[in-house]
Enzyme design. Structure first.
Site, PDB file in Angstrom:
ATOM      1  N   SER A 136       0.804  -1.216   0.000  1.00  0.00           N
ATOM      2  CA  SER A 136       0.000   0.000   0.000  1.00  0.00           C
ATOM      3  C   SER A 136       0.836   1.265   0.000  1.00  0.00           C
ATOM      4  O   SER A 136       0.422   2.288  -0.533  1.00  0.00           O
ATOM      5  CB  SER A 136      -0.923   0.001   1.223  1.00  0.00           C
ATOM      6  OG  SER A 136      -0.170  -0.099   2.415  1.00  0.00           O
ATOM      7  N   ALA A 138       4.593   1.240  -0.490  1.00  0.00           N
ATOM      8  CA  ALA A 138       5.823   1.187  -1.287  1.00  0.00           C
ATOM      9  C   ALA A 138       5.887  -0.125  -2.058  1.00  0.00           C
ATOM     10  O   ALA A 138       5.056  -1.024  -1.866  1.00  0.00           O
ATOM     11  CB  ALA A 138       7.032   1.323  -0.370  1.00  0.00           C
ATOM     12  N   GLN A 139       6.876  -0.214  -2.928  1.00  0.00           N
ATOM     13  CA  GLN A 139       7.153  -1.472  -3.612  1.00  0.00           C
ATOM     14  C   GLN A 139       8.660  -1.724  -3.586  1.00  0.00           C
ATOM     15  O   GLN A 139       9.456  -0.808  -3.363  1.00  0.00           O
ATOM     16  CB  GLN A 139       6.625  -1.478  -5.038  1.00  0.00           C
ATOM     17  CG  GLN A 139       7.272  -0.520  -6.002  1.00  0.00           C
ATOM     18  CD  GLN A 139       6.562  -0.540  -7.364  1.00  0.00           C
ATOM     19  OE1 GLN A 139       5.354  -0.747  -7.467  1.00  0.00           O
ATOM     20  NE2 GLN A 139       7.310  -0.309  -8.433  1.00  0.00           N
ATOM     21  N   ASP A 290       5.623  -6.980  13.845  1.00  0.00           N
ATOM     22  CA  ASP A 290       4.802  -7.438  12.707  1.00  0.00           C
ATOM     23  C   ASP A 290       5.434  -8.712  12.145  1.00  0.00           C
ATOM     24  O   ASP A 290       5.695  -8.825  10.956  1.00  0.00           O
ATOM     25  CB  ASP A 290       4.734  -6.335  11.655  1.00  0.00           C
ATOM     26  CG  ASP A 290       3.573  -6.531  10.687  1.00  0.00           C
ATOM     27  OD1 ASP A 290       2.636  -7.274  11.026  1.00  0.00           O
ATOM     28  OD2 ASP A 290       3.608  -5.938   9.590  1.00  0.00           O
TER      29      ASP A 290
END
Length: 509
Positions: A136, A138-139, A290
């Site tokens: 959502s 960055a890539q 996470d």
């Protein structure tokens, strides 16, 4: 700007939640008051046909957030860390929310890297692949440094993502303000505080320098952990919108067949996942918050590789000791000591009955210890513990909620690798080791040394500070100020003036 122009965004959000069936699920999970339910329906039901349809194959809330876009997806992911707000069931649903989105073109990414770093991308990198992952915010691209031939991962923020997120965050603030205004009873959910927490996390993720710093700190604190790796930060190729890390080659933790084919000992890997997480939380007070399968890879030699450092957890030393004593007390079934720790730490108000609290803790622990070893869950224990402490007046502690949520995720990873893992047996040596080093004679001696070091730094000032403190004790107290006898008359005149002004306004109307 937080204003009425955001109302259309709220209407579109409400319409999408109605159309996907998510509205009722969310309101029920949050136990929303009647006034808030009416407000939500008013914003959603009349405009239902205008809502986004989403993917019918996924659960309603996940479907709605995914349809609404990146900011809503990220909001859902962050809310999954706050079961105190959305409830355990909805938090569990949100924890698997994926933010895989279509990538933006490689030429746009390379232009962004060139502009942000001030480099010639084709000169610095001999290879620069199309995106290998797109989320959502960055890539990521796989690249090779021309100078050394080292493989790296280049993370690039989406174009104009900051503006898009700020617009949606403004709408979230407006929604939270309306909720607090129209439904005072909903303030127990602290909607504005939740949005501020979300804004802080997102703004941190929108500055990749902060994530790079988190990766660097995590690497430094875990560098001596056998079987654990954190990719190295390439600082000269990292900036606000671009971050470059060493490339992590390995098998995804979710690829069980691949792990078996590579000869990885899954039960041993499950044990290491849990013990490493507990070590990071207790020993360092800094942990990956996470730690799901998508952020873990397994190297060919069996090492665990951590990825994505956008959400990290931190616990101060005192809280770590309290947490360890609580866990150790449950392991030994010493519920009285667990109760005493809560009172000593000030988690439970001192006017509550400690014996009654100890009995409530026994009601939490005994059913769990009575389970089959493969069903014993530390995460379930912490969940029940928070429910009990809340009933006894314990205030919400965000850092412990984040720890509990991460514990749920880590246990899930461990059980996926080894369904028969005994959580307590695996956790016990880590907790006991921490207790030996940090609670007892060694810890007392270490604390005394730290205290003496602090006193030594203030040594030259101690005599003066002591003298000033003593003088304050012996100095005569100032005479209390006598209230003016005119004060009651002044308040009366002011009240009369306000009343007269109000009457005049009503007369003119």
């Amino acid at each position: 700007m937080r204003g009425p122009h955001n109302i259309w965004r709220l209407i579109r959000t409400g319409a999408t939640f109605e159309r996907t069936g998510a509205m009722g699920v969310v309101l029920e999970a949050m136990n929303a008051p009647a006034s808030l339910r009416v407000l939500a329906r008013v914003l959603g039901w009349p405009f239902k046909p205008l809502g986004l349809k989403g993917d019918p194959s996924v659960p309603p809330v996940t479907r709605a957030l995914t349809a609404l876009g990146p900011a809503y997806i990220k909001f859902g992911q962050i809310l999954s860390t706050r079961p105190d707000v959305v409830g355990e069931e909805l938090a569990a649903q949100l924890s698997v929310l994926q933010d895989k989105l279509p990538p933006f073109p490689i030429d746009v990414a390379k232009a962004e890297v060139a502009r942000e770093l001030g480099i010639d991308v084709d000169a610095v990198f001999s290879e620069f692949s199309p995106p290998v992952a797109a989320a959502s915010i960055a890539q990521v691209h796989k690249a090779r440094l021309s100078e050394t031939g080292t493989l790296v991962a280049v993370k690039v923020l989406r174009p104009r993502i900051e503006k898009a997120f700020r617009m949606d965050i403004d709408a979230f603030y407006l929604a939270a303000s309306l909720v607090e205004l129209l439904s005072p009873s909903s303030r127990r959910l602290r909607p504005l505080e939740v949005i501020r927490h979300f804004e802080g996390v997102v703004l941190g993720e929108l500055d990749l320098r902060l994530e790079a710093a988190a990766a660097g700190e995590f690497a430094a604190s875990t560098e001596k952990d056998a079987g654990f790796q954190v990719p190295k930060v390439e600082w000269h190729l990292s900036a606000r919108r671009v971050m470059t890390l060493g490339w992590a080659e390995g098998i995804a933790a979710s690829d069980l067949q691949g792990l078996d084919a590579a000869g990885i000992d899954r039960p041993d890997l499950a044990r290491r996942v849990l013990q490493l997480f507990l070590s990071h939380a207790l020993r360092d007070g800094y942990f990956h918050a996470d730690m799901h399968q998508g952020n873990l890879k397994i190297a060919a030699n069996g090492d665990l590789i951590a990825l994505d450092f956008g959400i990290m957890g931190r616990i101060d030393e005192y809280t770590r000791r309290v947490y360890a004593e609580i866990l150790f007390g449950f392991i030994r079934k010493d519920y009285r000591r667990v109760a005493e720790v809560h009172f000593e730490a000030g988690y439970v108000p001192s006017d509550r009955d400690i014996d009654e609290f100890a009995r409530a803790l026994r009601a939490v622990g005994e059913p769990i210890f009575g389970m089959d070893a493969t069903r014993i869950s530390m995460a379930r224990l912490l969940n029940y513990l928070f429910e009990v402490t809340e009933k006894f007046g314990m205030e919400t502690r965000t850092e412990l909620i984040l720890l509990q949520r991460t514990m749920v995720v880590v246990e899930g990873v461990a059980r996926s690798l080894d369904p028969r893992i005994n959580i307590w047996e695996v956790a016990q040596p880590v907790v006991e080791g921490y207790i030996r080093k940090n609670i007892g004679p060694q810890a007392l001696a270490r604390d005394m040394v730290k205290t003496l070091q602090v006193l030594a730094r203030f040594g030259p000032r101690l005599p003066r500070l002591t003298e000033a403190a003593l003088l304050r004790q012996v100095a005569p107290l100032p005479e209390p100020a006598q209230p003016s006898r005119w004060r009651p008359l002044g308040w009366a005149l002011l009240g009369a003036g306000v009343s007269a002004a109000g009457a005049m306004v009503l007369h003119l109307l």
